[in-house]
Design an enzyme around this catalytic site. Structure first.
Site, PDB file in Angstrom:
ATOM      1  NE  ARG A  12      -4.143   1.734   0.889  1.00  0.00           N
ATOM      2  CZ  ARG A  12      -5.201   1.907   0.117  1.00  0.00           C
ATOM      3  NH1 ARG A  12      -5.230   1.429  -1.118  1.00  0.00           N
ATOM      4  NH2 ARG A  12      -6.258   2.539   0.558  1.00  0.00           N
ATOM      5  CB  THR A  34      -8.788  -1.007  -8.331  1.00  0.00           C
ATOM      6  OG1 THR A  34      -8.806   0.103  -7.481  1.00  0.00           O
ATOM      7  CG2 THR A  34      -8.029  -2.113  -7.688  1.00  0.00           C
ATOM      8  CB  THR A  49      -5.625   0.428  -6.914  1.00  0.00           C
ATOM      9  OG1 THR A  49      -6.495   1.488  -7.282  1.00  0.00           O
ATOM     10  CG2 THR A  49      -5.019   0.753  -5.553  1.00  0.00           C
ATOM     11  CG  ASP A 101      -8.730   4.957  -0.395  1.00  0.00           C
ATOM     12  OD1 ASP A 101      -9.620   5.574  -1.000  1.00  0.00           O
ATOM     13  OD2 ASP A 101      -8.297   3.849  -0.779  1.00  0.00           O
ATOM     14  CB  SER A 137      -6.988  -0.655   1.145  1.00  0.00           C
ATOM     15  OG  SER A 137      -7.457  -1.321   0.000  1.00  0.00           O
ATOM     16  CB  SER A 138     -12.291  -1.475   0.172  1.00  0.00           C
ATOM     17  OG  SER A 138     -12.709  -0.387   0.923  1.00  0.00           O
TER      18      SER A 138
HETATM   19  N1  GLU Z   1      -8.494   2.976  -3.137  1.00  0.00           N
HETATM   20  C1  GLU Z   1      -9.351   1.841  -3.093  1.00  0.00           C
HETATM   21  C2  GLU Z   1      -8.991   0.927  -1.965  1.00  0.00           C
HETATM   22  O1  GLU Z   1      -7.869   0.754  -1.663  1.00  0.00           O
HETATM   23  C3  GLU Z   1      -9.296   1.051  -4.339  1.00  0.00           C
HETATM   24  C4  GLU Z   1      -9.679   1.900  -5.486  1.00  0.00           C
HETATM   25  C5  GLU Z   1     -10.817   1.390  -6.218  1.00  0.00           C
HETATM   26  O2  GLU Z   1     -10.986   0.200  -6.407  1.00  0.00           O
HETATM   27  O3  GLU Z   1     -11.572   2.221  -6.651  1.00  0.00           O
HETATM   28  O4  GLU Z   1      -9.828   0.356  -1.376  1.00  0.00           O
END
Ligand code: GLU
Length: 605
Positions: free
Chosen positions: A109, A413, A431, A455, A476-477
């Site tokens: 990350r 992503t 991403t 984020d 993050s997700s």
């Molecule tokens: N920034 C998002 C995350 O880390 C991922 C970006 C996306 O999939 O739009 O969760």
């Protein structure tokens, strides 16, 4: 993992051959054919892009393992999907190592600069938070220290049998000789036109002649080819130190704005020291037991593993298979809302905030949370987080505090899945955050910088686990997930989509493990996302099929889609199902123009 260390001298001899083999066919003529489903043996790759999938398959055919192929595929995605991922961004790499039977992770990350102040997202002119769009999204201030080159090197060091130079070679070839522009690439460029026109370097690369690349034309990125060559020759140090590092820093601190742009573009805080000090983090996957399987996910700084895992634990006590489809979906939406409430309250970068991961993934905690689901009626949203400090698994617990921060993640992503002939599995989500990242191409280097720091929570709150802190990773997700049964992998999957990554992965798992769908069906099925907000966002087909029935439960459904994209889709998943030696590689049949699945030795017919 099957280490096939090749002596350096042989490697040197092998390199030109590898380059040649992947050579000219990549650029000339039509794009490689793409199929959403492929069945066979000997290894498999699934990604959103036919060039990238072909690169991965060739690595596997040439004796590379899943990690070699995953890095090569990711590098190719950096060329053909430059708005979703690349060396200017970050990601999470999850590996099932067939030799040890363990699932291990690399956290690549992006990090906040060490001089990033806590009020970095407050406009000094107004004292108010910068509007998310366009100020934060198209800015230097949201650029985190990229983790992707370091992730590739770390993955190869730990498990690979190829050098980074070898793994980069096919992608470099594609960058140099070009690829066929498809509709998605053109549309994504047009969606970003205003942002891309704001920077001289970006305009020059992606809006040549003032227009987005035409469908069917050949797009070359010689700057990126040279950058990959540099990293191939001199290693990732050439990225994290020296001239390139200085150029990255300059682009962040003084973005190369065009005269004509009216976008404000706040400047960033990145320094050469941040780049020099960047490190990936090795970890162990999160684990939950679900219906006789073990589901392994990405630990914090991603909230993927904990949130998917908690939601599965919440659902574990309900036999979804016996319910009618609407009732099962109602449970899915409610479990997701509860898990998202806990995500907001407790999850951040564990090096900066104590994340009660054990409690979040405890079945007893989940049982108590599950009590809140009324089988006949949707709960009011946002709902409060549970109390991880005191729970007994019984119904009637008092909630912690109600907190539901506005979700500001966007939909970009990319994701890839690889299995090799030895049974190693890689699930990798990477991403640059927004489609088009920060919009800033490093001048002359051919790649976009991320805007991952969006984020973080915009406003500083000392109790918020996701508040801005120097050196920290934003939550993050991303949810690269590997499912095992009796210690053997049976399924790997993941998706892009900001915070809908979590719901997409969860929904696909339920589709497959509970609702009796085949893997291709589980991926194609229409999606909906409940992220502890008043509304459920849903794809048109989902609205059509289940909208009325779920509205009767009290859910409010609204069409998916955001201000940045024209598509009303959720996610763009890839997956591989594993049954002994038989592999089923699956990509999207429709979303994002359809993905590309392939196997080393296809079954006939
Ligand atoms: N920034 C998002 C995350 O880390 C991922 C970006 C996306 O999939 O739009 O969760």
């Amino acid at each position: 993992m099957n280490h096939r260390r090749i002596p350096a001298v042989l490697l040197a001899l092998a390199l030109p051959a590898a380059t040649l083999a992947v050579g000219s066919a990549e650029s000339a003529g039509a794009a490689p054919p793409k199929k959403p489903t492929a069945r066979g043996t000997g290894g498999a790759v699934s990604s959103v892009d036919p060039y990238a999938t072909r690169v991965g398959l060739r690595v596997l055919r040439r004796g590379g393992n899943a990690v070699d192929a995953a890095v090569a595929t990711a590098a190719a995605l950096g060329v053909t999907e430059p708005y979703s991922a690349g060396i200017g961004g970050g990601g999470y790499f999850v590996v099932y190592d067939a030799k040890t039977g363990r699932v291990r992770t690399i956290d690549g990350r992006e990090t906040a600069p060490r001089t990033m102040p806590r009020n970095a997202f407050i406009d000094p002119k107004t004292g108010e938070p910068y509007p998310f769009t366009p100020e934060l999204v198209t800015s230097g201030v949201s650029v985190g220290t990229p983790g992707t080159p370091a992730t590739w090197q770390r993955a190869l060091d730990r498990w690979g049998s190829w050098s980074l130079a070898e793994a980069l070679a096919p992608a470099t070839r594609i960058a140099r000789e070009g690829f066929r522009v498809d509709r998605t690439f053109r549309q994504q460029t047009l969606d970003n036109q205003e942002r891309f026109e704001a920077f001289r370097s970006t305009k020059r690369l992606f809006l040549r002649g003032g227009d987005a690349p035409r469908v069917g034309s050949t797009f070359r990125n010689r700057d990126l080819a040279r950058t990959y060559d540099l990293i191939a020759r001199r290693g990732t140090d050439a990225f994290y130190e020296g001239r390139l590092a200085r150029q990255i820093v300059r682009a962040v601190r003084k973005p190369p704005k065009t005269r004509s742009t009216t976008l404000p573009v706040p400047r960033g805080h990145l320094t050469t020291r941040d780049l020099k000090r960047y490190r990936t983090v090795d970890g162990r996957a999160t684990q939950v037991a679900y219906r006789g399987y073990r589901v392994h996910g990405m630990p914090p700084s991603s909230s993927g593993g904990s949130t998917v895992g908690e939601a599965l634990n919440i659902l574990e006590g309900t036999n979804l298979r016996r319910l009618d489809r609407t009732a099962a979906l109602h449970h899915y939406l409610e479990a997701s809302a509860l898990a998202f409430a806990d995500r907001a309250e407790y999850v951040g970068d564990p090096r900066f905030t104590r994340v009660p991961l054990k409690h979040l993934l405890s079945q007893r905690f989940a049982r108590e949370r599950a009590c809140l689901i009324d089988p006949a009626r949707a709960m009011a949203k946002p709902t409060a987080a549970g109390n991880v400090r005191s729970y007994d698994g019984k119904c009637g617990a008092a909630p912690a505090r109600a907190a539901a921060a506005e979700d500001t993640e966007n939909v970009s992503t990319t994701n890839l899945t690889v299995v090799d002939r030895w049974g190693n599995v890689v699930e990798y989500t990477l991403t640059i955050e927004q489609t088009g990242g920060s919009g800033i191409v490093v001048p002359g280097r051919g790649f976009l910088l991320n805007n991952e720091l969006t984020d973080f929570s915009t406003v500083y709150d000392a109790d918020d686990p996701n508040r801005i802190q120097p050196g920290k990773r934003p939550r993050s997700s991303m949810s690269p997930t590997i499912v095992t049964k009796r210690g053997k992998p049976v399924l790997a999957l993941g998706s892009p989509g900001g915070s809908t990554i979590i719901t997409t992965v969860l929904q696909m798992l339920i589709n497959r493990l509970d609702l009796g769908m085949s893997l291709p069906q589980a991926i194609a099925a229409p999606r909906a996302a409940q992220r502890n907000t008043a509304n459920v966002t849903a794809e048109p087909a989902f609205l059509q099929r289940y909208g009325d029935a779920l509205t009767a439960y009290g859910h409010t459904l609204v069409p998916a889609g955001d201000a940045f994209t024209s598509a009303a889709e959720i996610g763009a998943a890839t997956a591989i199902g594993i049954r002994g030696r038989r592999l089923t590689a699956v990509a999207e049949p429709e979303r994002r123009g359809g993905g590309a699945a392939g196997v080393v030795r296809p079954f006939r017919g």
